[in-house]
Design a protein around this motif. Structure first.
Motif, mmCIF file in Angstrom:
data_model
loop_
_atom_site.group_PDB
_atom_site.id
_atom_site.type_symbol
_atom_site.label_atom_id
_atom_site.label_comp_id
_atom_site.label_asym_id
_atom_site.label_seq_id
_atom_site.Cartn_x
_atom_site.Cartn_y
_atom_site.Cartn_z
ATOM 1 N N ALA A 234 0.813 -1.355 0.209
ATOM 2 C CA ALA A 234 -0.003 0.120 0.052
ATOM 3 C C ALA A 234 0.789 1.396 -0.006
ATOM 4 O O ALA A 234 0.585 2.271 -0.640
ATOM 5 N N ALA A 235 1.865 1.269 0.769
ATOM 6 C CA ALA A 235 2.805 2.365 0.856
ATOM 7 C C ALA A 235 3.402 2.719 -0.456
ATOM 8 O O ALA A 235 3.700 3.742 -1.133
ATOM 9 N N GLN A 236 4.014 1.668 -0.755
ATOM 10 C CA GLN A 236 4.699 1.523 -2.139
ATOM 11 C C GLN A 236 3.745 1.970 -3.193
ATOM 12 O O GLN A 236 4.180 2.997 -4.040
ATOM 13 N N GLY A 237 2.349 1.684 -3.298
ATOM 14 C CA GLY A 237 1.662 2.008 -4.350
ATOM 15 C C GLY A 237 1.163 3.469 -4.276
ATOM 16 O O GLY A 237 1.327 4.126 -5.167
ATOM 17 N N LEU A 238 1.084 4.130 -2.939
ATOM 18 C CA LEU A 238 0.863 5.443 -2.673
ATOM 19 C C LEU A 238 2.075 6.201 -3.202
ATOM 20 O O LEU A 238 1.839 7.370 -3.526
ATOM 21 N N THR A 239 3.202 5.840 -3.014
ATOM 22 C CA THR A 239 4.522 6.627 -3.312
ATOM 23 C C THR A 239 4.589 6.809 -4.680
ATOM 24 O O THR A 239 4.853 7.792 -4.950
ATOM 25 N N VAL A 240 4.477 5.775 -5.449
ATOM 26 C CA VAL A 240 4.462 5.815 -6.767
ATOM 27 C C VAL A 240 3.324 6.808 -7.507
ATOM 28 O O VAL A 240 3.569 7.367 -8.306
ATOM 29 N N ALA A 241 2.081 6.619 -6.884
ATOM 30 C CA ALA A 241 1.062 7.504 -7.406
ATOM 31 C C ALA A 241 1.524 8.762 -6.983
ATOM 32 O O ALA A 241 1.212 9.610 -7.909
ATOM 33 N N SER A 242 1.921 8.966 -5.941
ATOM 34 C CA SER A 242 2.279 10.546 -5.478
ATOM 35 C C SER A 242 3.497 11.102 -6.441
ATOM 36 O O SER A 242 3.430 12.249 -6.980
ATOM 37 N N MET A 243 4.470 10.160 -6.779
ATOM 38 C CA MET A 243 5.424 10.494 -7.802
ATOM 39 C C MET A 243 4.907 10.818 -9.307
ATOM 40 O O MET A 243 5.256 11.667 -9.901
ATOM 41 N N ILE A 244 3.903 10.164 -9.509
ATOM 42 C CA ILE A 244 3.399 10.261 -11.069
ATOM 43 C C ILE A 244 2.539 11.576 -10.812
ATOM 44 O O ILE A 244 2.562 12.358 -12.013
ATOM 45 N N LEU A 245 1.763 11.645 -9.772
ATOM 46 C CA LEU A 245 0.906 12.962 -9.699
ATOM 47 C C LEU A 245 2.075 14.190 -9.695
ATOM 48 O O LEU A 245 1.377 15.079 -10.425
ATOM 49 N N GLY A 246 2.846 14.188 -8.920
ATOM 50 C CA GLY A 246 3.975 15.196 -9.029
ATOM 51 C C GLY A 246 4.507 15.501 -10.206
ATOM 52 O O GLY A 246 4.412 16.623 -10.687
ATOM 53 N N LEU A 247 4.945 14.416 -11.057
ATOM 54 C CA LEU A 247 5.535 14.429 -12.278
ATOM 55 C C LEU A 247 4.320 15.270 -13.391
ATOM 56 O O LEU A 247 4.537 16.104 -14.219
ATOM 57 N N SER A 248 2.954 14.788 -13.189
ATOM 58 C CA SER A 248 2.041 15.086 -14.101
ATOM 59 C C SER A 248 1.833 16.659 -13.760
ATOM 60 O O SER A 248 1.599 17.584 -14.930
ATOM 61 N N LEU A 249 1.918 17.153 -12.647
ATOM 62 C CA LEU A 249 1.713 18.427 -12.211
ATOM 63 C C LEU A 249 2.730 19.328 -12.533
ATOM 64 O O LEU A 249 2.479 20.465 -13.084
ATOM 65 N N ALA A 250 3.950 18.914 -12.576
ATOM 66 C CA ALA A 250 5.185 19.684 -13.047
ATOM 67 C C ALA A 250 5.003 19.734 -14.509
ATOM 68 O O ALA A 250 5.246 20.860 -15.103
ATOM 69 N N ALA A 251 4.658 18.697 -15.289
ATOM 70 C CA ALA A 251 4.523 18.672 -16.853
ATOM 71 C C ALA A 251 3.509 19.828 -16.989
ATOM 72 O O ALA A 251 3.786 20.411 -18.090
ATOM 73 N N GLN A 252 2.519 19.959 -16.328
ATOM 74 C CA GLN A 252 1.286 20.764 -16.666
ATOM 75 C C GLN A 252 1.575 22.328 -16.574
ATOM 76 O O GLN A 252 1.340 23.004 -17.325
ATOM 77 N N LYS A 253 2.326 22.424 -15.488
ATOM 78 C CA LYS A 253 2.983 23.805 -15.169
ATOM 79 C C LYS A 253 3.945 24.188 -16.143
ATOM 80 O O LYS A 253 3.999 25.278 -16.483
ATOM 81 N N ASN A 254 4.766 23.334 -16.655
ATOM 82 C CA ASN A 254 5.957 23.632 -17.711
ATOM 83 C C ASN A 254 5.137 24.120 -18.779
ATOM 84 O O ASN A 254 5.560 24.924 -19.516
ATOM 85 N N LYS A 255 3.977 23.201 -19.160
ATOM 86 C CA LYS A 255 3.293 23.701 -20.271
ATOM 87 C C LYS A 255 2.514 24.941 -20.469
ATOM 88 O O LYS A 255 2.789 25.875 -21.335
ATOM 89 N N SER A 256 2.123 25.262 -19.265
ATOM 90 C CA SER A 256 1.608 26.437 -18.964
ATOM 91 C C SER A 256 2.587 27.723 -19.020
ATOM 92 O O SER A 256 2.232 29.008 -19.217
#
Length: 99
Positions: A74-96
């Protein structure tokens, strides 16, 4: 003998010091941890669950081991999910920023 030399400009060559680069890397890692605290927290939780589960395995406590392995997943899954979320948010911010 006539040597071809590039004309000397007023700008000195950049100094390459690995120590300074390493220090910068550490700083950026700390900055990332500060900006996205869930990733180091998730990693710590994953490792803790893994170690407690290993302790349960060594002691022969199968119930504790099973619970800790589930917690680790569970902890590993949440960590990976937060990493993906963080990367996608950073990518969206860079696009804007670019647009």
């Amino acid at each position: 003998h006539h040597r071809h030399r590039q004309p000397m400009s007023g700008v000195p060559p950049p100094l390459y010091k690995p120590e300074l680069l390493e220090e910068k890397k550490k700083l950026t890692i700390l900055q990332h941890c500060y900006r996205e605290p869930w990733i180091p927290i998730g990693c710590f939780t994953t490792v803790t669950a893994l170690l407690v589960g290993l302790g349960g395995f060594l002691q022969g406590d199968r119930k504790l081991m099973q619970r800790m392995m589930r917690a680790r997943v569970a902890a590993q899954g949440l960590t990976v999910a937060s990493m993906i979320l963080g990367l996608s948010l950073a990518a969206q911010k860079n696009k804007s920023d670019v647009a």
